[in-house]
Scaffold this active site. Structure first.
Site, PDB file in Angstrom:
ATOM      1  N   CYS A  93       8.302  -3.651  -1.447  1.00 40.17           N
ATOM      2  CA  CYS A  93       7.035  -3.664  -2.250  1.00 40.17           C
ATOM      3  C   CYS A  93       6.533  -2.233  -2.771  1.00 40.17           C
ATOM      4  O   CYS A  93       5.576  -1.983  -3.387  1.00 40.17           O
ATOM      5  CB  CYS A  93       5.890  -4.344  -1.446  1.00 40.17           C
ATOM      6  SG  CYS A  93       5.900  -3.846   0.156  1.00 40.17           S
ATOM      7  N   HIS A 337      -0.171  -9.877  -5.393  1.00 43.48           N
ATOM      8  CA  HIS A 337       1.008  -9.061  -5.134  1.00 43.48           C
ATOM      9  C   HIS A 337       2.300  -9.344  -5.405  1.00 43.48           C
ATOM     10  O   HIS A 337       3.021 -10.065  -4.730  1.00 43.48           O
ATOM     11  CB  HIS A 337       0.771  -8.672  -3.459  1.00 43.48           C
ATOM     12  CG  HIS A 337       1.635  -7.733  -2.929  1.00 43.48           C
ATOM     13  ND1 HIS A 337       2.577  -6.554  -3.639  1.00 43.48           N
ATOM     14  CD2 HIS A 337       2.318  -7.479  -1.617  1.00 43.48           C
ATOM     15  CE1 HIS A 337       3.223  -5.882  -2.827  1.00 43.48           C
ATOM     16  NE2 HIS A 337       3.079  -6.456  -1.458  1.00 43.48           N
TER      17      HIS A 337
END
Length: 385
Positions: A93, A337
């Site tokens: 991420c 996200h």
């Protein structure tokens, strides 16, 4: 210290809408998300410079596939020509931010050609992966014998380790959501968005009535404090920026265009058992390399994968959780996200807040992410005009 006008700089920044996995962008592949973002940045640069930039490379972060070098596919799909290669980066991420760092590093090393960098994730269309016919959701973040928690489990462990209550987490999630709702109402996302006609032209989030919803969510773990309300939603989306050299390259390279100079960056490792704290040492390392104090930072964009994670990072930095500098228009807890894109979304947000928002030259911004497996990625930017 290097003069800011000679540093690589970001002069265009765009992103697609962000939508929860399985919803508004569920039918769009990685290619179909990345191409519009890359093309929009290229078109913006062409408009600003008066001629198309000669792009040396397209560098995109991506975590979950489908493989086949999505950055190269996006370069071809965006019409940049077969001579433009592509590089796909996987720092989980933190991938989108790592891709921007990679592009900046190549320019700093002496290759003075512009690059498009960013990230993309289609969690909705990510391929099913398996070993010996057994499907798995993620590959290991650490070798056998190491503690290797899933990020949700790791965030719960961190909340317990740091004594971060559910009340604190819920309050942070509500604040992020309210800030995003205010940004939507004020049109602060409009100029950065690349509408995906027929799919989504605006972000799917933020959720309305968040205070009413938060107490209703049950813990994700028995006796735990993480819930679906104070945890980000897995999402689809893409973001891209144009990185150009500073110095005497002239307007054709964008060096006379307002933007964000890349002052410094850092990638660090931390204990894989508590990976969610990685952004804190990465931010401190990058600030030290930039010669900047924490108090001098005007804007932070930290990827809010979990409220507990963000609070733990802020506590280690000594930054108040309601600090107006932090994700001032909401963050991943409000918008979602898209793993490989989120670090690049953070940079696009900084660009909107500081460059589009009219911040004076010399204003400092920071983008950062904590990463599964025990990593932290951060970069320090300075407004140049």
């Amino acid at each position: 210290m290097t003069e800011s006008h000679t540093l690589p700089r970001i002069v265009a920044a765009r992103r697609t809408p962000i939508a929860t996995r399985g919803r508004a962008l569920a039918t769009l592949t990685v290619e179909q998300l990345a191409v519009p973002a890359v093309r929009a940045v290229h078109d913006d640069a062409t408009h600003m410079l008066g001629l198309p930039p000669v792009v040396a490379d397209v560098v995109l972060g991506n975590c979950m596939g489908p493989g086949g070098n999505p950055a190269r596919v996006a370069a071809l799909g965006a019409g940049l020509g077969f001579a433009v290669p592509g590089l796909t980066v996987d720092r989980q991420c933190g991938s989108g931010l790592a891709a921007i760092i990679e592009a900046s590093t190549a320019i700093s090393a002496g290759d003075g050609r512009p690059r498009i960098a960013g990230g993309v994730e289609s969690a909705s269309t990510a391929p099913t992966r398996s070993v010996d016919g057994v499907a798995y959701t993620r590959a290991p973040f650490a070798p056998s014998g190491w503690h290797d928690p899933d990020m949700t489990r790791a965030a719960e462990d961190l909340a317990e380790h740091d004594g971060i209550s559910r009340e604190r987490q819920d309050a942070y999630a509500a604040r992020s959501t309210h800030r995003a709702a205010s940004a939507v109402a004020a049109g602060r996302f409009t100029d950065e968005l690349v509408p995906l006609v027929g799919a989504a032209e605006h972000d799917e989030a933020p959720r309305s009535g968040i205070e009413r919803l938060l107490p209703r969510f049950t813990p994700l773990f028995s006796d735990g404090s993480l819930t679906a309300g104070n945890t980000c939603r897995v999402s689809d989306g893409a973001a891209a920026v144009l990185v150009v050299p500073g110095g005497p390259g002239g307007p054709a390279h964008g060096s006379a265009t307002p933007g964000l100079a890349v002052r410094a960056h850092a990638v660090v490792g931390c204990d894989p058992a508590l990976p969610a704290i990685g952004a804190a040492p990465a931010i401190l390392d990058a600030l030290e390399r930039a010669g900047v104090d924490l108090a001098q930072v005007a804007a932070f964009e930290i990827v809010e994968a979990f409220a507990a994670q963000t609070l733990a990072v802020l506590d280690r930095l000594g930054v108040a959780e309601d600090d107006e500098r932090l994700c001032a228009d909401g963050g991943a807890l409000a918008l979602g996200h898209p793993w490989g894109a989120s670090g690049a979304v953070a940079v696009v947000r900084l660009f909107s807040r500081l460059v589009r928002g009219g911040a004076p030259a010399g204003t400092i911004g920071v983008a950062a992410a904590s990463v599964g497996g025990g990593l932290g990625v951060a970069a320090v930017f300075e407004v140049v005009r």
